[in-house]
Design a protein around this motif. Structure first.
Motif, PDB file in Angstrom:
ATOM      1  N   THR A 173      13.122 -32.202  -9.783  1.00 16.83           N
ATOM      2  CA  THR A 173      14.103 -32.485 -10.836  1.00 16.83           C
ATOM      3  C   THR A 173      13.466 -32.523 -12.220  1.00 16.83           C
ATOM      4  N   VAL A 174      12.313 -33.158 -12.348  1.00 15.44           N
ATOM      5  CA  VAL A 174      11.711 -33.387 -13.666  1.00 15.44           C
ATOM      6  C   VAL A 174      10.918 -32.177 -14.148  1.00 15.44           C
ATOM      7  N   THR A 175      10.310 -31.433 -13.241  1.00 19.23           N
ATOM      8  CA  THR A 175       9.499 -30.280 -13.655  1.00 19.23           C
ATOM      9  C   THR A 175      10.311 -29.254 -14.459  1.00 19.23           C
ATOM     10  N   PRO A 176      11.519 -28.853 -14.018  1.00 23.01           N
ATOM     11  CA  PRO A 176      12.301 -27.922 -14.862  1.00 23.01           C
ATOM     12  C   PRO A 176      12.674 -28.504 -16.218  1.00 23.01           C
ATOM     13  N   ILE A 177      12.865 -29.822 -16.289  1.00 22.37           N
ATOM     14  CA  ILE A 177      13.217 -30.442 -17.580  1.00 22.37           C
ATOM     15  C   ILE A 177      12.055 -30.306 -18.559  1.00 22.37           C
ATOM     16  N   VAL A 178      10.831 -30.556 -18.083  1.00 21.30           N
ATOM     17  CA  VAL A 178       9.658 -30.460 -18.959  1.00 21.30           C
ATOM     18  C   VAL A 178       9.390 -29.006 -19.355  1.00 21.30           C
ATOM     19  N   GLN A 179       9.520 -28.091 -18.406  1.00 24.39           N
ATOM     20  CA  GLN A 179       9.285 -26.681 -18.722  1.00 24.39           C
ATOM     21  C   GLN A 179      10.314 -26.143 -19.712  1.00 24.39           C
ATOM     22  N   GLU A 180      11.539 -26.593 -19.588  1.00 24.42           N
ATOM     23  CA  GLU A 180      12.552 -26.185 -20.564  1.00 24.42           C
ATOM     24  C   GLU A 180      12.282 -26.808 -21.927  1.00 24.42           C
ATOM     25  N   TYR A 181      11.710 -28.004 -21.936  1.00 26.32           N
ATOM     26  CA  TYR A 181      11.369 -28.637 -23.210  1.00 26.32           C
ATOM     27  C   TYR A 181      10.306 -27.841 -23.949  1.00 26.32           C
ATOM     28  N   PHE A 182       9.406 -27.199 -23.221  1.00 30.36           N
ATOM     29  CA  PHE A 182       8.391 -26.366 -23.869  1.00 30.36           C
ATOM     30  C   PHE A 182       9.014 -25.199 -24.626  1.00 30.36           C
ATOM     31  N   GLU A 183      10.253 -24.846 -24.284  1.00 33.05           N
ATOM     32  CA  GLU A 183      10.916 -23.727 -24.951  1.00 33.05           C
ATOM     33  C   GLU A 183      11.705 -24.178 -26.181  1.00 33.05           C
ATOM     34  N   LEU A 211      18.441 -36.536 -20.536  1.00 30.60           N
ATOM     35  CA  LEU A 211      18.419 -36.085 -19.151  1.00 30.60           C
ATOM     36  C   LEU A 211      17.715 -37.085 -18.243  1.00 30.60           C
ATOM     37  N   LEU A 212      16.629 -37.677 -18.718  1.00 29.55           N
ATOM     38  CA  LEU A 212      15.919 -38.668 -17.909  1.00 29.55           C
ATOM     39  C   LEU A 212      16.711 -39.957 -17.774  1.00 29.55           C
ATOM     40  N   VAL A 255       6.338 -39.847 -14.982  1.00 28.81           N
ATOM     41  CA  VAL A 255       6.789 -38.839 -15.961  1.00 28.81           C
ATOM     42  C   VAL A 255       5.648 -38.409 -16.886  1.00 28.81           C
ATOM     43  N   PRO A 256       4.888 -39.311 -17.510  1.00 28.42           N
ATOM     44  CA  PRO A 256       3.803 -38.849 -18.394  1.00 28.42           C
ATOM     45  C   PRO A 256       2.725 -38.051 -17.657  1.00 28.42           C
ATOM     46  N   SER A 257       2.363 -38.487 -16.448  1.00 28.83           N
ATOM     47  CA  SER A 257       1.326 -37.761 -15.715  1.00 28.83           C
ATOM     48  C   SER A 257       1.795 -36.361 -15.343  1.00 28.83           C
ATOM     49  N   LEU A 258       3.064 -36.204 -14.982  1.00 28.05           N
ATOM     50  CA  LEU A 258       3.572 -34.869 -14.672  1.00 28.05           C
ATOM     51  C   LEU A 258       3.588 -33.988 -15.915  1.00 28.05           C
TER      52      LEU A 258
END
Length: 485
Positions: free
Chosen positions: A183-193, A203-204, A216-219
C-alpha cells in the motif's frame, strides 16, 4: 309493399296452415290442403327449426346463422376482457358454445409479441406496469425514489431493544507487514513524480497504520537510496512535513534505528548506503526531526562497521554546518524545480571543470545528474559561447569532442542540439559586439560540427554570414558597399 311481397306467406302462416292467400293455393294445387298426420308432424319440426333461423323478423340461411354466432362469441370475448380489467375479483370465461361462465378464473394467454410487456398477465389490474414500473430484474425501486429511515418493528420476534442505541462506524483494519509494503510503496513512488507532501499526508491519514506507523520513514529512505539525488531531497522534505501531523519524533527515531540495523543488507544493493544514510541522519538532525543527542547515544555501542561509517558521516556534516555548510542543500534540487539562473551557473561550472580536467565521462555524469533533459539546449548554447569567447584551439577542439560524445550517447538529443545551434544563430549579432571575430569562429565551428556529424547539412546552411567591406570599381567613386556571400 309490392305485389310480390304481399303474395308471399309469412313464416307464422306456413306453420299454422292459415293463410290469407288460401284461394290462390287451392287454385295451384288442391291436394296440398289435405295433409296426413305424419306430414303434419314433419311440418311442425320444420317450423321449430325455422324459428331458430329467424332473428328479428329476418329470414336467415344456415351460413348466415353460423356467421352470426361467431360474431356473438367474439363480442362476448371482448366484453369479458373489458370486465376482467375492471373487476379483479371475478374471473369470467367463455364456454365452448360462446356463453359467459362466471366464477372461474382462467388466465388469458399472451401473444408472442407481448412477451416483453411488463403489464400484468393475470387477467387482473388496470393494465398498468407491475409495481408501478419499479419491478423487474436488477431494479430496486422507481427512478428518483428516496427511501426514508426504516422503523424497527417492536413486535418482530428478532427485535432487540439494545440495537436502537447502537452507533455504527466504518472500521478500517490495521495493516500488516505485507499489506503495508503493497500500500505505501506506490504512494512514495508516486510522490517522487509530483512532489506534493500534503497529498501523501492525506493518503497516510486514511490508512490504519497501527504498529506499522514507524515503518514509513524507513521504507521511504530505502526507496530513496536506489533513486536519484533529487528523489533523496524529496524524501528529506517528506520526512520533515510528516513529522508532527502523521508521525511522532519517537517514530522517527525508531525508524532510523531500524535503518542502521539493516545497513549490511542495504549495502548489497547500494554500495554507498552508509554515506547516504549518514547524510539522511545529518539532514534529519538539522531539520529537528531527530534530537541533537541521537548520534551521541550510539557512542561506544556500535559493532557494525557500516553503522559506524554512517554515524561518522553524519557527525562530520553536522560539524561542517557550524562552519557555514548548508545541510539542507546537500542533495541538491532535482530537475525543473531549480531556478533557471542556478541551472545556467551549474552548466558553466561544469564546462569550466571539463576544460581543466578533460574528463568526458565525468562531464557526462554531471550533466546527467542535473536531470534537466529538456534544458540541454542551454548547455549547447553555453558551450558554443565559450568557444567564441576563447583564445586558442584547445577550447575549440575540446568542446567539439564533448558535443560529439554527448550526441553519440544520446544524452543530448538531436532536437536539443538543433535548438542550441539555432539560439546561437539568433544571438550572433549581439555576441559579435563583444567578440569581433564571432562570425568567423562560428563558421569554422559549424563546418567542423558537420564534418564529425554533430549536425546535419540543413542546420549548417542556416548559419548566418557577416557582410564584408570591399571597394568596387573606380567608376563608383570609391564608395564602400556591404555585400554578403
Amino acid at each position: 309493399m309490392t305485389a310480390a311481397h304481399r303474395l308471399l306467406p309469412t313464416h307464422r302462416e306456413q306453420c299454422t296452415g292459415v293463410s290469407g292467400l288460401q284461394p290462390i293455393r287451392e287454385a295451384e294445387d288442391l291436394s296440398d290442403s289435405f295433409v296426413s298426420g305424419d306430414e303434419d308432424h314433419g311440418r311442425s319440426a320444420t317450423c321449430n327449426k325455422n324459428i331458430n333461423s329467424e332473428i328479428n323478423g329476418n329470414w336467415l340461411s344456415s351460413s348466415s346463422n353460423s356467421i352470426h354466432e361467431a360474431r356473438l362469441k367474439a363480442k362476448a370475448k371482448r366484453r369479458l376482457r373489458k370486465n376482467s380489467s375492471r373487476d379483479s375479483g371475478r374471473g369470467d370465461s367463455l364456454s365452448e358454445n360462446g356463453d359467459v361462465v362466471r366464477g372461474t378464473s382462467v388466465a388469458p394467454t399472451s401473444p408472442k409479441s407481448k412477451l416483453l410487456d411488463r403489464k400484468s398477465r393475470q387477467g387482473k389490474g388496470r393494465g398498468l406496469p407491475k409495481k408501478g414500473g419499479a419491478g423487474g430484474k436488477g431494479v430496486w425501486g422507481r427512478s428518483g425514489e428516496v427511501y426514508g429511515p426504516e422503523e424497527v418493528d417492536q413486535k418482530d420476534p428478532n427485535y432487540d431493544e439494545a440495537q436502537e442505541n447502537c452507533v455504527y462506524e466504518t472500521v478500517v483494519p490495521p495493516l500488516n507487514e505485507r499489506d503495508f509494503e503493497k500500500t505505501v510503496t506506490p504512494i512514495v513512488q508516486e510522490y517522487f513524480e509530483h512532489g506534493d507532501t500534503n497529498e501523501v499526508a492525506e493518503l497516510l491519514a486514511e490508512l490504519n497504520l497501527g504498529p506499522m506507523r514507524s515503518e514509513v520513514p524507513s521504507l521511504a529512505v530505502s526507496l530513496a537510496l536506489e533513486a536519484k539525488a533529487s528523489h533523496r531531497e524529496l524524501t528529506s522534505r517528506l520526512l520533515t512535513d510528516l513529522c508532527g501531523p502523521v508521525l511522532s519524533h519517537s517514530d522517527m527515531e525508531s525508524s532510523f534505528d531500524k535503518i542502521l540495523r539493516e545497513l549490511p543488507e542495504l549495502v548489497l544493493d547500494t554500495p554507498g548506503a552508509p554515506q547516504l544514510v549518514g547524510q539522511f541522519i545529518a539532514r534529519a538532525v538539522s531539520d529537528q526531526i531527530l534530537s541533537k543527542g541521537y548520534i551521541e547515544g550510539y557512542k561506544g555501542r556500535v559493532d557494525c562497521e557500516y553503522t559506524r561509517a554512517a554515524l561518522d558521516r553524519a557527525a562530520v556534516l553536522l560539524k561542517m554546518s557550524l562552519g557555514g555548510l548548508r545541510i539542507d542543500s546537500q542533495w541538491g534540487t532535482g530537475g525543473g524545480q531549480r531556478p533557471v539562473i542556478q541551472l545556467i551557473k551549474e552548466m558553466n561550472l561544469l564546462l569550466k571543470e571539463y576544460i581543466l580536467s578533460g574528463d568526458i565521462k565525468e562531464a557526462e555524469r554531471c550533466l546527467r545528474d542535473l536531470e534537466v533533459p529538456h534544458f540541454h539546449h542551454e548547455f549547447v548554447y553555453e558551450a558554443i559561447v565559450m568557444v567564441l569567447e576563447s583564445k586558442g584551439e584547445k577550447t575549440f577542439n575540446m568542446v567539439l569532442q564533448l558535443l560529439k560524445s554527448l550526441s553519440l550517447s544520446s544524452i543530448i538529443t538531436v532536437d536539443q542540439m538543433r535548438r542550441g545551434y539555432e539560439r546561437i544563430y539568433m544571438d550572433i549579432a549581439e555576441i559579435n559586439i563583444d567578440v569581433p571575430r564571432a562570425y568567423f569562429i562560428l563558421e569554422q565551428f559549424v563546418d567542423k560540427s558537420l564534418s564529425i556529424e554533430v549536425i546535419d547539412v540543413k542546420l549548417r546552411d542556416l548559419c548566418p554570414c557577416r557582410g564584408r567591406k570591399r571597394f568596387v570599381s573606380e567608376g563608383d567613386g570609391g564608395v564602400v558597399k556591404l555585400e554578403s556571400y
